[in-house]
Motif scaffolding. Structure first.
Motif, short mmCIF file in Angstrom:
data_model
loop_
_atom_site.label_atom_id
_atom_site.label_comp_id
_atom_site.label_asym_id
_atom_site.label_seq_id
_atom_site.Cartn_x
_atom_site.Cartn_y
_atom_site.Cartn_z
N PRO A 4 0.73 -1.31 0.02
CA PRO A 4 -0.02 -0.05 0.07
C PRO A 4 0.70 1.20 0.13
O PRO A 4 2.13 1.06 0.37
N ALA A 5 0.29 2.28 -0.26
CA ALA A 5 0.84 3.69 -0.35
C ALA A 5 1.28 4.02 1.20
O ALA A 5 0.76 3.56 2.17
N PRO A 6 2.51 5.03 1.12
CA PRO A 6 2.79 5.40 2.39
C PRO A 6 1.72 6.04 3.06
O PRO A 6 0.56 6.69 2.55
N PRO A 7 1.50 6.09 4.47
CA PRO A 7 0.44 6.44 5.15
C PRO A 7 0.10 8.01 4.87
O PRO A 7 -1.04 8.42 4.89
N HIS A 8 1.19 8.77 4.68
CA HIS A 8 0.95 10.10 4.27
C HIS A 8 0.27 10.32 2.92
O HIS A 8 -0.47 11.49 2.68
N VAL A 9 0.26 9.55 2.13
CA VAL A 9 -0.30 9.55 0.73
C VAL A 9 -1.56 9.23 1.00
O VAL A 9 -2.72 9.93 0.34
N ARG A 84 14.20 6.79 -0.98
CA ARG A 84 14.58 7.95 -0.23
C ARG A 84 14.66 9.29 -1.08
O ARG A 84 14.53 10.43 -0.63
N GLU A 85 14.73 8.98 -2.46
CA GLU A 85 15.16 10.31 -3.39
C GLU A 85 13.46 10.72 -3.88
O GLU A 85 13.49 11.78 -4.29
N SER A 86 12.69 10.02 -3.63
CA SER A 86 11.22 10.35 -4.15
C SER A 86 10.66 11.33 -3.14
O SER A 86 10.90 11.47 -2.06
N PRO A 87 10.14 12.31 -3.67
CA PRO A 87 9.22 13.26 -2.81
C PRO A 87 8.47 12.78 -1.86
O PRO A 87 7.92 13.27 -0.78
N GLU A 88 7.74 11.54 -2.12
CA GLU A 88 6.78 10.83 -1.55
C GLU A 88 7.68 10.09 -0.29
O GLU A 88 6.91 9.35 0.54
N GLY A 89 8.85 9.80 -0.74
CA GLY A 89 9.64 8.77 0.25
C GLY A 89 9.55 7.42 -0.29
O GLY A 89 10.03 6.46 0.35
N ALA A 90 8.76 7.11 -1.31
CA ALA A 90 8.59 5.98 -2.04
C ALA A 90 8.21 6.38 -3.64
O ALA A 90 7.80 7.25 -3.71
N SER A 91 8.42 5.32 -4.38
CA SER A 91 8.00 5.40 -5.74
C SER A 91 7.14 4.12 -6.12
O SER A 91 7.19 3.11 -5.40
N LEU A 92 6.81 4.30 -7.35
CA LEU A 92 5.72 3.12 -7.99
C LEU A 92 6.72 2.40 -9.05
O LEU A 92 7.60 3.10 -9.67
N GLN A 150 13.83 -1.87 -4.67
CA GLN A 150 14.57 -1.19 -3.56
C GLN A 150 16.00 -1.35 -3.57
O GLN A 150 16.88 -0.52 -3.42
N ARG A 151 16.33 -2.53 -4.05
CA ARG A 151 17.79 -3.06 -4.27
C ARG A 151 18.56 -2.25 -5.36
O ARG A 151 19.61 -1.89 -5.10
N LEU A 152 17.61 -1.89 -6.30
CA LEU A 152 18.38 -1.37 -7.61
C LEU A 152 18.26 0.20 -7.55
O LEU A 152 19.25 0.80 -8.18
N ILE A 153 17.19 0.75 -6.92
CA ILE A 153 16.83 2.31 -7.00
C ILE A 153 17.16 3.14 -5.95
O ILE A 153 17.71 3.96 -5.81
N ASP A 154 16.85 2.67 -4.70
CA ASP A 154 16.95 3.15 -3.17
C ASP A 154 18.15 3.26 -3.01
O ASP A 154 18.86 2.34 -2.78
N PRO A 155 18.82 4.47 -2.63
CA PRO A 155 20.35 4.55 -2.03
C PRO A 155 20.18 4.43 -0.58
O PRO A 155 20.40 5.42 0.23
N GLY A 156 19.92 3.16 -0.37
CA GLY A 156 19.89 2.82 1.35
C GLY A 156 21.23 2.51 2.05
O GLY A 156 21.18 2.33 3.13
N PHE A 157 22.16 2.46 1.22
CA PHE A 157 23.45 2.27 1.84
C PHE A 157 24.59 3.25 1.58
O PHE A 157 24.44 4.34 0.94
N MET A 158 25.65 3.30 2.43
CA MET A 158 26.58 4.36 2.28
C MET A 158 28.05 3.91 2.77
O MET A 158 28.09 2.92 3.48
#
Length: 427
Positions: A4-9, A84-92, A150-158
């Motif tokens: 489902p969509a993030p709660p704020h959406v 994390r880079e999407s304005p919604e904090g999530a993408s489709l 998420q593995r391919l798109i989300d910059p969740g590691f550093m």
């Protein structure tokens, strides 16, 4: 939707539906009402023209974006994934082809243009791309899921790097065709699997070939920020720490540095004792309970770096419209902290804290293998960071990456070593 969509959406979508219902005097189904009909009601709802800087108008766009996502989920099985880079904090994402969509961004663009019917054009384009993907895969292609995206798109590691400024500038002042020749040569010398070499050629070299061949890399940051950052990393990085999730760095590893190795621990309350007896990792409790011995910024990057201590790697990156994944850090404030920090003493301190909590609880800590793994990882990463900052010569930088990038870092390091290492010339 399965995801489902993030709660704020969801909240914004419910607000929009309620507002349209109040305006129309009857329920309005945002999943079936034609977009032009929705748009016709917006001036009365907004009190005038759409203003992208108005927070209430942004909430409306977010709610319509949620409805767009639901429509795409119903037709194509689209799903939300953390980004994390999407304005919604999530993408489709979509299961049949790698398509990343920001519903909020698409709705904002349509409302700014005064043409919400553009969402029908967007949907038709997606339908066409997915149809080609399904036809090309003959129905046998592997489906993609949220974890894949998420593995391919989300910059969740550093990871932290030390970069040679001269080599970095030289790479950025080079042209894509010159860099492609060097990389192609390095791939022939690097000790990497054949499939990795082919993937590197297919992705990195192809991306370089699509840039303007005779134009400096630094002059093309705005059109290809990721490939420019990668070139800076390949040619300029001298050493690096291991990679770990952003949250692990920000919530556990760096706080351990600021806490240090206290001899005594503060009093604990019943809630903290209960958390300990219920199996919360002692390392997590240690970070929550024990105060910092070194002051950390109230705000800023990872709760460790003040905004004034973070800057683009090179002035050319200021032209990038995309979020930067490679940032230069001013480590003057933290360098003496790291110089006096002892990772082994940190491990001993957490063990003493565990015994302290056992005494307060009146019983031993429940078995928690994850705590030992986290403690060992934190010790290694802080040791890496100390060596990097104290002994390294160059710019200390922070590199954000996807999980896929983190998993391929060993192969990337092999290519980097081939690029920067000595070359044997037979005469």
């Amino acid at each position: 939707m399965a995801h489902p969509a993030p709660p704020h959406v969801q909240s914004a979508q419910a607000q929009v539906a309620a507002a349209l219902e109040q305006l129309a005097g009857k329920p309005v189904d945002l999943l079936k009402t034609p977009w032009p009909e929705v748009e016709s009601a917006l001036p009365n709802l907004l009190g005038g023209a759409f203003d992208p800087n108005n927070q209430n108008h942004q909430v409306l766009a977010l709610g319509i974006g949620g409805a767009l996502a639901e429509r795409l989920a119903g037709e194509h099985g689209a799903f939300w994934f953390l980004n994390r880079e999407s304005p919604e904090g999530a993408s489709l994402g979509f299961p049949d082809a790698l398509i990343v969509l920001s519903p909020f961004g698409e709705v904002m663009n349509s409302l700014i243009a005064g043409k919400l019917s553009r969402l029908d054009e967007l949907t038709a384009n997606i339908r066409g791309m997915l149809g080609k993907a399904r036809f090309g895969g003959a129905g046998g292609g592997q489906k993609l899921g949220p974890a894949d995206y998420q593995r391919l798109i989300d910059p969740g590691f550093m990871q932290f790097l030390v970069m040679d400024p001269a080599k970095t500038v030289k790479a950025l002042d080079s042209t894509p065709d010159a860099l492609a020749r060097e990389i192609r040569d390095a791939l022939g010398r690097a000790q990497i699997p054949k499939e990795v070499r082919q993937q590197f050629e297919g992705q990195v070299l192809t991306a370089l070939q699509q840039m303007q061949p005779g134009k400096k890399l630094s002059e093309q940051v705005d059109v290809a920020p990721r490939i420019v950052e990668l070139m800076a990393h390949l040619f300029g990085t001298q050493a690096s720490t291991g990679a770990a999730q952003n949250e692990f760095w920000g919530h556990l590893i760096l706080p351990m540095l600021f806490i240090g190795t206290p001899q005594d621990f503060p009093p604990v309350d019943e809630e903290e004792i209960q958390a300990f007896t219920q199996g919360v990792a002692p390392m997590e409790l240690f970070v929550d309970v024990v105060p910092h011995s070194v002051q950390a910024p109230d705000e800023g990057l990872l709760g460790a770096f003040d905004r004034t201590e973070v800057s683009p790697l090179h002035a050319s990156f200021e032209r990038s419209r995309a979020p930067l994944h490679l940032l230069k850090l001013n480590m003057e404030r933290l360098k003496p902290v790291l110089a006096s920090f002892d990772p082994n003493q940190m491990v001993d301190t957490v063990r003493r804290f565990t015994k302290y909590m056992e005494e307060k609880a009146g019983k031993g800590a429940p078995p928690n293998p994850q705590n030992e793994e986290m403690l060992k990882a934190a010790s290694v990463l802080l040791g890496d960071l100390k060596k990097l900052v104290v002994e390294g010569k160059g710019d200390v930088c922070l590199r954000q990456m996807t999980e896929g990038d983190a998993m391929s870092e060993r192969d990337l390091a092999a290519v980097r070593n081939a690029l920067q290492g000595p070359r044997i010339i037979l005469s």
